[in-house]
Scaffold this motif. Structure first.
Motif, PDB file in Angstrom:
ATOM      1  N   ALA A   1      -3.849  -4.201   7.754  1.00  0.00           N
ATOM      2  CA  ALA A   1      -3.917  -2.744   7.835  1.00  0.00           C
ATOM      3  C   ALA A   1      -3.584  -2.262   9.244  1.00  0.00           C
ATOM      4  O   ALA A   1      -4.066  -2.817  10.235  1.00  0.00           O
ATOM      5  CB  ALA A   1      -5.304  -2.274   7.428  1.00  0.00           C
TER       6      ALA A   1
ATOM      7  N   SER B   1       0.835  -1.204   0.000  1.00  0.00           N
ATOM      8  CA  SER B   1       0.000   0.000   0.000  1.00  0.00           C
ATOM      9  C   SER B   1       0.868   1.253   0.000  1.00  0.00           C
ATOM     10  O   SER B   1       1.935   1.302   0.636  1.00  0.00           O
ATOM     11  CB  SER B   1      -0.910   0.005   1.230  1.00  0.00           C
ATOM     12  OG  SER B   1      -1.535   1.265   1.382  1.00  0.00           O
ATOM     13  N   ALA B   2       0.395   2.264  -0.685  1.00  0.00           N
ATOM     14  CA  ALA B   2       1.118   3.533  -0.739  1.00  0.00           C
ATOM     15  C   ALA B   2       1.260   4.166   0.642  1.00  0.00           C
ATOM     16  O   ALA B   2       2.176   4.963   0.879  1.00  0.00           O
ATOM     17  CB  ALA B   2       0.417   4.493  -1.692  1.00  0.00           C
ATOM     18  N   SER B   3       0.359   3.820   1.564  1.00  0.00           N
ATOM     19  CA  SER B   3       0.427   4.410   2.907  1.00  0.00           C
ATOM     20  C   SER B   3       1.200   3.550   3.900  1.00  0.00           C
ATOM     21  O   SER B   3       1.337   3.920   5.061  1.00  0.00           O
ATOM     22  CB  SER B   3      -0.992   4.662   3.439  1.00  0.00           C
ATOM     23  OG  SER B   3      -1.706   3.446   3.592  1.00  0.00           O
ATOM     24  N   ALA B   4       1.699   2.413   3.455  1.00  0.00           N
ATOM     25  CA  ALA B   4       2.535   1.571   4.323  1.00  0.00           C
ATOM     26  C   ALA B   4       3.952   2.140   4.347  1.00  0.00           C
ATOM     27  O   ALA B   4       4.389   2.796   3.397  1.00  0.00           O
ATOM     28  CB  ALA B   4       2.549   0.138   3.826  1.00  0.00           C
ATOM     29  N   ARG B   5       4.677   1.862   5.440  1.00  0.00           N
ATOM     30  CA  ARG B   5       6.052   2.349   5.556  1.00  0.00           C
ATOM     31  C   ARG B   5       6.995   1.178   5.798  1.00  0.00           C
ATOM     32  O   ARG B   5       6.746   0.345   6.678  1.00  0.00           O
ATOM     33  CB  ARG B   5       6.194   3.361   6.702  1.00  0.00           C
ATOM     34  CG  ARG B   5       5.382   4.618   6.525  1.00  0.00           C
ATOM     35  CD  ARG B   5       5.990   5.813   7.280  1.00  0.00           C
ATOM     36  NE  ARG B   5       6.550   5.500   8.584  1.00  0.00           N
ATOM     37  CZ  ARG B   5       5.898   5.636   9.736  1.00  0.00           C
ATOM     38  NH1 ARG B   5       4.638   6.037   9.749  1.00  0.00           N
ATOM     39  NH2 ARG B   5       6.502   5.374  10.892  1.00  0.00           N
TER      40      ARG B   5
ATOM     41  N   GLU C   1      -0.865  -4.124   3.794  1.00  0.00           N
ATOM     42  CA  GLU C   1      -2.060  -3.296   3.701  1.00  0.00           C
ATOM     43  C   GLU C   1      -1.833  -1.881   4.238  1.00  0.00           C
ATOM     44  O   GLU C   1      -0.788  -1.554   4.802  1.00  0.00           O
ATOM     45  CB  GLU C   1      -3.210  -3.992   4.426  1.00  0.00           C
ATOM     46  CG  GLU C   1      -3.598  -5.320   3.772  1.00  0.00           C
ATOM     47  CD  GLU C   1      -4.806  -5.973   4.412  1.00  0.00           C
ATOM     48  OE1 GLU C   1      -5.220  -5.551   5.523  1.00  0.00           O
ATOM     49  OE2 GLU C   1      -5.345  -6.931   3.813  1.00  0.00           O
ATOM     50  N   ALA C   2      -2.839  -1.041   4.052  1.00  0.00           N
ATOM     51  CA  ALA C   2      -2.751   0.389   4.342  1.00  0.00           C
ATOM     52  C   ALA C   2      -2.326   0.666   5.790  1.00  0.00           C
ATOM     53  O   ALA C   2      -2.812   0.031   6.730  1.00  0.00           O
ATOM     54  CB  ALA C   2      -4.095   1.064   4.068  1.00  0.00           C
ATOM     55  N   GLY C   3      -1.412   1.605   5.944  1.00  0.00           N
ATOM     56  CA  GLY C   3      -1.012   2.060   7.270  1.00  0.00           C
ATOM     57  C   GLY C   3      -0.077   1.148   8.022  1.00  0.00           C
ATOM     58  O   GLY C   3       0.324   1.469   9.148  1.00  0.00           O
TER      59      GLY C   3
END
Length: 322
Positions: free
Chosen positions: A299, A263-267, A281-283
């Protein structure tokens, strides 16, 4: 001077008990390092020194070799080189494994390389020390490390004891890297079908005065991936530039494998990396976390110092989670 060996026996049959649970689903030589199977580092290292064919023994989770290396009917190809597999229904240990693969190895000098080490030291000093020496075996040694259990006379180039089996020796002790060159003479000293380590075989040869040599190679990198902490530490060292592999292309490190869905919002922080078919997944926040192929991180999940497979999350220094 003899020519360099063109065949290598790469030991892939060990159980990898110290690396559990990582080895519950994969044999230790196939655990990924930045999405590259550990065993293939050995192949690349050896190919850079002229090895053209490989023999790999298997025992634990042999089906994984088919899935990851394309093994079929006892053979595979790796970068145009043939890889032969010899399965051991009963684990024969290192000496027994070598003897059991005699027909595949052939009747020339060969390199033996432990499939569970990650190394980038030069092999040329080892090959040069063995060539024309008359040695039955020549071992690559290092002067530092926790397991310095091979005594070596640097003046004569001969091994004088291994693991204290002979006893009474005063020569300095060195670490055995798990890489050696053998003459086909070694086959005469291992009983067929025997479950035996190669170490007592070599110790008995030394006791008889047979030529067993060594060479100290302290340059370059050498890692024993003995437990999950060491597995993560190798990723940290590579990410920090502390381990160079001159036999690999400069861009070999794969942080996010093709086919992974991140996900683009994962780090992804530190030495984190993600295998093919994995879903982040996100976050999600991953720090110093290795995600294997096909795994999923939900997520908002935060993980640090962890290894994630499709079946479990292993927190290094903590507990396994389903």
């Amino acid at each position: 001077m003899g020519s360099s060996p063109t065949t290598a026996f790469v030991l892939g049959a060990g159980l990898g008990t110290r690396l559990r649970p990582l080895t519950d689903s994969l044999p230790k030589p196939l655990v990924p390092i930045f999405n590259k199977p550990l065993l293939t580092f050995a192949f690349d290292h050896l190919m850079a020194s002229g090895v053209e064919r490989f023999v790999v023994n298997t025992h634990h989770r042999p089906e994984a070799y088919a899935r990851i290396l394309g093994e079929k009917n006892g053979r595979a190809e790796y970068l145009g080189r043939t890889v032969f597999f010899r399965h051991e229904p009963v684990l024969l240990e290192t000496g027994g494994g070598i003897k059991n693969a005699q027909d595949l190895i052939g009747d020339s000098d060969f390199v033996s390389y432990n499939g569970d080490v990650l190394a980038a030291f030069p092999l040329s000093p080892l090959l040069a020390a063995h060539a024309g020496s008359g040695n039955i075996a020549t071992l690559a040694l290092r002067s530092s490390g926790a397991e310095k259990r091979v005594q070596f006379d640097t003046a004569s180039g001969r091994i004088t004891d291994l693991r204290g089996i002979i006893g009474g020796r005063t020569e300095p002790a060195f670490l055995f890297t798990g890489v050696a060159v053998f003459s086909p003479e070694i086959f005469r000293h291992i009983e067929g079908g025997a479950i035996v380590s190669v170490i007592p075989v070599l110790a008995e040869l030394v006791r008889r005065g047979a030529p067993v040599g060594g060479v100290v190679v302290d340059s370059g990198s050498w890692f024993d991936i003995g437990n999950p902490q060491a597995y993560l530490d190798v990723h940290r060292a590579i990410a920090a530039g502390g381990a160079a592999f001159d036999y690999l292309p400069p861009d070999w490190i794969s942080r996010v494998s093709p086919g992974a869905d991140v996900s683009a919002s994962a780090r992804l922080e530190g030495c984190s990396c993600v295998g093919s078919g994995a879903l982040i997944e996100a976050g999600a926040v991953l720090r110093d976390t290795v995600v294997w192929s096909g795994a999923r991180v939900g997520a908002g999940t935060a993980l640090e110092n962890a290894v994630v497979s499709p079946d479990w999350i292993f927190q290094v220094g903590g507990e396994e989670k389903p």
